[in-house]
Scaffold this motif. Structure first.
Motif, PDB file in Angstrom:
ATOM      1  N   TRP A 101       0.844  -1.201   0.000  1.00  0.00           N
ATOM      2  CA  TRP A 101       0.000   0.000   0.000  1.00  0.00           C
ATOM      3  C   TRP A 101       0.878   1.249   0.000  1.00  0.00           C
ATOM      4  O   TRP A 101       2.045   1.208   0.391  1.00  0.00           O
ATOM      5  N   VAL A 102       0.317   2.375  -0.433  1.00  0.00           N
ATOM      6  CA  VAL A 102       1.106   3.605  -0.577  1.00  0.00           C
ATOM      7  C   VAL A 102       0.825   4.624   0.519  1.00  0.00           C
ATOM      8  O   VAL A 102       1.747   5.138   1.139  1.00  0.00           O
ATOM      9  N   ALA A 103      -0.453   4.960   0.738  1.00  0.00           N
ATOM     10  CA  ALA A 103      -0.764   6.030   1.688  1.00  0.00           C
ATOM     11  C   ALA A 103      -2.131   5.828   2.327  1.00  0.00           C
ATOM     12  O   ALA A 103      -3.003   5.178   1.762  1.00  0.00           O
ATOM     13  N   VAL A 104      -2.288   6.442   3.497  1.00  0.00           N
ATOM     14  CA  VAL A 104      -3.581   6.562   4.159  1.00  0.00           C
ATOM     15  C   VAL A 104      -3.961   8.033   4.053  1.00  0.00           C
ATOM     16  O   VAL A 104      -3.142   8.921   4.318  1.00  0.00           O
ATOM     17  N   ILE A 105      -5.191   8.276   3.640  1.00  0.00           N
ATOM     18  CA  ILE A 105      -5.655   9.648   3.417  1.00  0.00           C
ATOM     19  C   ILE A 105      -6.899   9.908   4.264  1.00  0.00           C
ATOM     20  O   ILE A 105      -7.833   9.107   4.272  1.00  0.00           O
ATOM     21  N   ASP A 106      -6.868  11.046   4.976  1.00  0.00           N
ATOM     22  CA  ASP A 106      -8.060  11.530   5.669  1.00  0.00           C
ATOM     23  C   ASP A 106      -8.903  12.223   4.616  1.00  0.00           C
ATOM     24  O   ASP A 106      -8.493  13.251   4.070  1.00  0.00           O
ATOM     25  N   ILE A 107     -10.067  11.652   4.303  1.00  0.00           N
ATOM     26  CA  ILE A 107     -10.887  12.203   3.228  1.00  0.00           C
ATOM     27  C   ILE A 107     -11.781  13.330   3.738  1.00  0.00           C
ATOM     28  O   ILE A 107     -12.124  13.379   4.917  1.00  0.00           O
ATOM     29  N   THR A 108     -12.130  14.208   2.815  1.00  0.00           N
ATOM     30  CA  THR A 108     -13.020  15.317   3.163  1.00  0.00           C
ATOM     31  C   THR A 108     -14.423  15.001   2.653  1.00  0.00           C
ATOM     32  O   THR A 108     -14.792  15.381   1.553  1.00  0.00           O
ATOM     33  N   GLY A 109     -15.169  14.247   3.443  1.00  0.00           N
ATOM     34  CA  GLY A 109     -16.539  13.902   3.091  1.00  0.00           C
ATOM     35  C   GLY A 109     -16.642  12.612   2.308  1.00  0.00           C
ATOM     36  O   GLY A 109     -15.736  12.246   1.568  1.00  0.00           O
ATOM     37  N   LYS A 110     -17.764  11.919   2.480  1.00  0.00           N
ATOM     38  CA  LYS A 110     -17.979  10.645   1.793  1.00  0.00           C
ATOM     39  C   LYS A 110     -18.071  10.806   0.283  1.00  0.00           C
ATOM     40  O   LYS A 110     -17.839   9.861  -0.457  1.00  0.00           O
ATOM     41  N   GLU A 111     -18.397  12.024  -0.188  1.00  0.00           N
ATOM     42  CA  GLU A 111     -18.465  12.239  -1.629  1.00  0.00           C
ATOM     43  C   GLU A 111     -17.098  12.019  -2.284  1.00  0.00           C
ATOM     44  O   GLU A 111     -16.998  11.809  -3.477  1.00  0.00           O
ATOM     45  N   ALA A 112     -16.040  12.019  -1.470  1.00  0.00           N
ATOM     46  CA  ALA A 112     -14.691  11.798  -1.990  1.00  0.00           C
ATOM     47  C   ALA A 112     -14.544  10.416  -2.629  1.00  0.00           C
ATOM     48  O   ALA A 112     -13.690  10.222  -3.489  1.00  0.00           O
ATOM     49  N   ILE A 113     -15.378   9.456  -2.229  1.00  0.00           N
ATOM     50  CA  ILE A 113     -15.242   8.099  -2.774  1.00  0.00           C
ATOM     51  C   ILE A 113     -16.390   7.704  -3.693  1.00  0.00           C
ATOM     52  O   ILE A 113     -16.392   6.612  -4.248  1.00  0.00           O
ATOM     53  N   GLN A 114     -17.356   8.584  -3.886  1.00  0.00           N
ATOM     54  CA  GLN A 114     -18.541   8.223  -4.650  1.00  0.00           C
ATOM     55  C   GLN A 114     -18.284   7.990  -6.136  1.00  0.00           C
ATOM     56  O   GLN A 114     -19.044   7.279  -6.783  1.00  0.00           O
ATOM     57  N   SER A 115     -17.243   8.563  -6.686  1.00  0.00           N
ATOM     58  CA  SER A 115     -16.981   8.391  -8.117  1.00  0.00           C
ATOM     59  C   SER A 115     -16.127   7.157  -8.421  1.00  0.00           C
ATOM     60  O   SER A 115     -15.836   6.880  -9.578  1.00  0.00           O
ATOM     61  N   LEU A 116     -15.740   6.418  -7.396  1.00  0.00           N
ATOM     62  CA  LEU A 116     -14.888   5.245  -7.594  1.00  0.00           C
ATOM     63  C   LEU A 116     -15.708   4.032  -8.022  1.00  0.00           C
ATOM     64  O   LEU A 116     -16.911   3.968  -7.787  1.00  0.00           O
ATOM     65  N   MET A 117     -15.035   3.076  -8.654  1.00  0.00           N
ATOM     66  CA  MET A 117     -15.695   1.876  -9.160  1.00  0.00           C
ATOM     67  C   MET A 117     -15.668   0.751  -8.131  1.00  0.00           C
ATOM     68  O   MET A 117     -14.713   0.639  -7.358  1.00  0.00           O
ATOM     69  N   THR A 118     -16.687  -0.098  -8.182  1.00  0.00           N
ATOM     70  CA  THR A 118     -16.677  -1.329  -7.401  1.00  0.00           C
ATOM     71  C   THR A 118     -15.725  -2.317  -8.085  1.00  0.00           C
ATOM     72  O   THR A 118     -15.276  -2.090  -9.220  1.00  0.00           O
ATOM     73  N   ALA A 119     -15.465  -3.426  -7.427  1.00  0.00           N
ATOM     74  CA  ALA A 119     -14.604  -4.456  -8.019  1.00  0.00           C
ATOM     75  C   ALA A 119     -15.161  -4.943  -9.353  1.00  0.00           C
ATOM     76  O   ALA A 119     -14.418  -5.096 -10.330  1.00  0.00           O
ATOM     77  N   GLU A 120     -16.474  -5.177  -9.412  1.00  0.00           N
ATOM     78  CA  GLU A 120     -17.090  -5.664 -10.656  1.00  0.00           C
ATOM     79  C   GLU A 120     -16.967  -4.625 -11.776  1.00  0.00           C
ATOM     80  O   GLU A 120     -16.673  -4.965 -12.920  1.00  0.00           O
ATOM     81  N   GLN A 121     -17.200  -3.362 -11.448  1.00  0.00           N
ATOM     82  CA  GLN A 121     -17.067  -2.297 -12.450  1.00  0.00           C
ATOM     83  C   GLN A 121     -15.624  -2.184 -12.927  1.00  0.00           C
ATOM     84  O   GLN A 121     -15.360  -1.988 -14.118  1.00  0.00           O
ATOM     85  N   TYR A 122     -14.679  -2.327 -11.992  1.00  0.00           N
ATOM     86  CA  TYR A 122     -13.264  -2.221 -12.355  1.00  0.00           C
ATOM     87  C   TYR A 122     -12.836  -3.392 -13.245  1.00  0.00           C
ATOM     88  O   TYR A 122     -12.085  -3.205 -14.199  1.00  0.00           O
ATOM     89  N   LYS A 123     -13.335  -4.594 -12.950  1.00  0.00           N
ATOM     90  CA  LYS A 123     -13.022  -5.752 -13.802  1.00  0.00           C
ATOM     91  C   LYS A 123     -13.470  -5.483 -15.242  1.00  0.00           C
ATOM     92  O   LYS A 123     -12.738  -5.765 -16.194  1.00  0.00           O
ATOM     93  N   ALA A 124     -14.668  -4.946 -15.401  1.00  0.00           N
ATOM     94  CA  ALA A 124     -15.173  -4.621 -16.739  1.00  0.00           C
ATOM     95  C   ALA A 124     -14.308  -3.539 -17.383  1.00  0.00           C
ATOM     96  O   ALA A 124     -14.008  -3.601 -18.583  1.00  0.00           O
ATOM     97  N   TYR A 125     -13.887  -2.564 -16.602  1.00  0.00           N
ATOM     98  CA  TYR A 125     -13.062  -1.470 -17.099  1.00  0.00           C
ATOM     99  C   TYR A 125     -11.714  -1.974 -17.623  1.00  0.00           C
ATOM    100  O   TYR A 125     -11.301  -1.630 -18.725  1.00  0.00           O
ATOM    101  N   ILE A 126     -11.028  -2.816 -16.841  1.00  0.00           N
ATOM    102  CA  ILE A 126      -9.721  -3.287 -17.306  1.00  0.00           C
ATOM    103  C   ILE A 126      -9.852  -4.295 -18.433  1.00  0.00           C
ATOM    104  O   ILE A 126      -8.956  -4.415 -19.257  1.00  0.00           O
ATOM    105  N   SER A 127     -10.981  -4.993 -18.505  1.00  0.00           N
ATOM    106  CA  SER A 127     -11.209  -5.906 -19.631  1.00  0.00           C
ATOM    107  C   SER A 127     -11.279  -5.119 -20.938  1.00  0.00           C
ATOM    108  O   SER A 127     -10.810  -5.562 -21.975  1.00  0.00           O
ATOM    109  N   SER A 128     -11.874  -3.932 -20.875  1.00  0.00           N
ATOM    110  CA  SER A 128     -11.986  -3.097 -22.076  1.00  0.00           C
ATOM    111  C   SER A 128     -10.667  -2.423 -22.445  1.00  0.00           C
ATOM    112  O   SER A 128     -10.485  -1.991 -23.565  1.00  0.00           O
ATOM    113  N   GLU A 129      -9.724  -2.344 -21.476  1.00  0.00           N
ATOM    114  CA  GLU A 129      -8.426  -1.722 -21.739  1.00  0.00           C
ATOM    115  C   GLU A 129      -7.387  -2.718 -22.241  1.00  0.00           C
ATOM    116  O   GLU A 129      -6.370  -2.322 -22.774  1.00  0.00           O
ATOM    117  N   SER A 130      -7.591  -4.010 -22.008  1.00  0.00           N
ATOM    118  CA  SER A 130      -6.584  -5.003 -22.393  1.00  0.00           C
ATOM    119  C   SER A 130      -6.644  -5.337 -23.851  1.00  0.00           C
ATOM    120  O   SER A 130      -7.621  -5.287 -24.490  1.00  0.00           O
TER     121      SER A 130
END
Length: 130
Positions: A101-130
């Motif tokens: 792991w690289v860093a621990v970050i104190d986030i400013t509000g839960k909206e800080a993580i709302q744009s991130l992908m779930t594992a399933e979404q990320y699997k689909a994303y990297i499948s389209s990049e390979s």
């Protein structure tokens, strides 16, 4: 296909995010990213206390092939860095979801993580990049 660990969140820049609490996350580089780079030989860590914005540079990694930026997936303040990477940068390759792991970050509000992908979404994303 690269390992994608369930229960984590992922960015389009190939960083993973582990939610530690309502106010804190741990960030690392995904296996997909480090496999593209090859053997990591140096990690430039962010400074503790430094403010970070989503999509801005958090640090960098140098591999035998190239130097690549680590992009912050969230907005917040760097609370902790993984000092073990200074002497053992290869942990990013060997244990990307553990000791790499690289860093621990104190986030400013839960909206800080709302744009991130779930594992399933990320699997689909990297499948389209390979």
């Amino acid at each position: 296909m690269s390992e994608v660990k369930s229960g984590l969140l992922y960015s389009k820049d190939h960083e993973w995010v582990e939610v530690l609490s309502d106010t804190q996350v741990r960030v690392g580089m995904t296996p997909f990213a480090q496999e593209q780079l090859g053997d990591i030989v140096f990690v430039e860590l962010p400074k503790v206390g430094a403010p970070v914005k989503a999509d801005d540079m958090l640090g960098s990694v140098e591999s035998v092939k190239t130097v690549s930026d680590l992009i912050s997936p969230v907005i917040g303040i760097v609370a902790e860095t993984n000092g073990a990477l200074e002497d053992s940068p290869e942990l990013v390759n060997s244990e990307p979801y553990g000791a790499g792991w690289v860093a621990v970050i104190d986030i400013t509000g839960k909206e800080a993580i709302q744009s991130l992908m779930t594992a399933e979404q990320y699997k689909a994303y990297i499948s389209s990049e390979s």
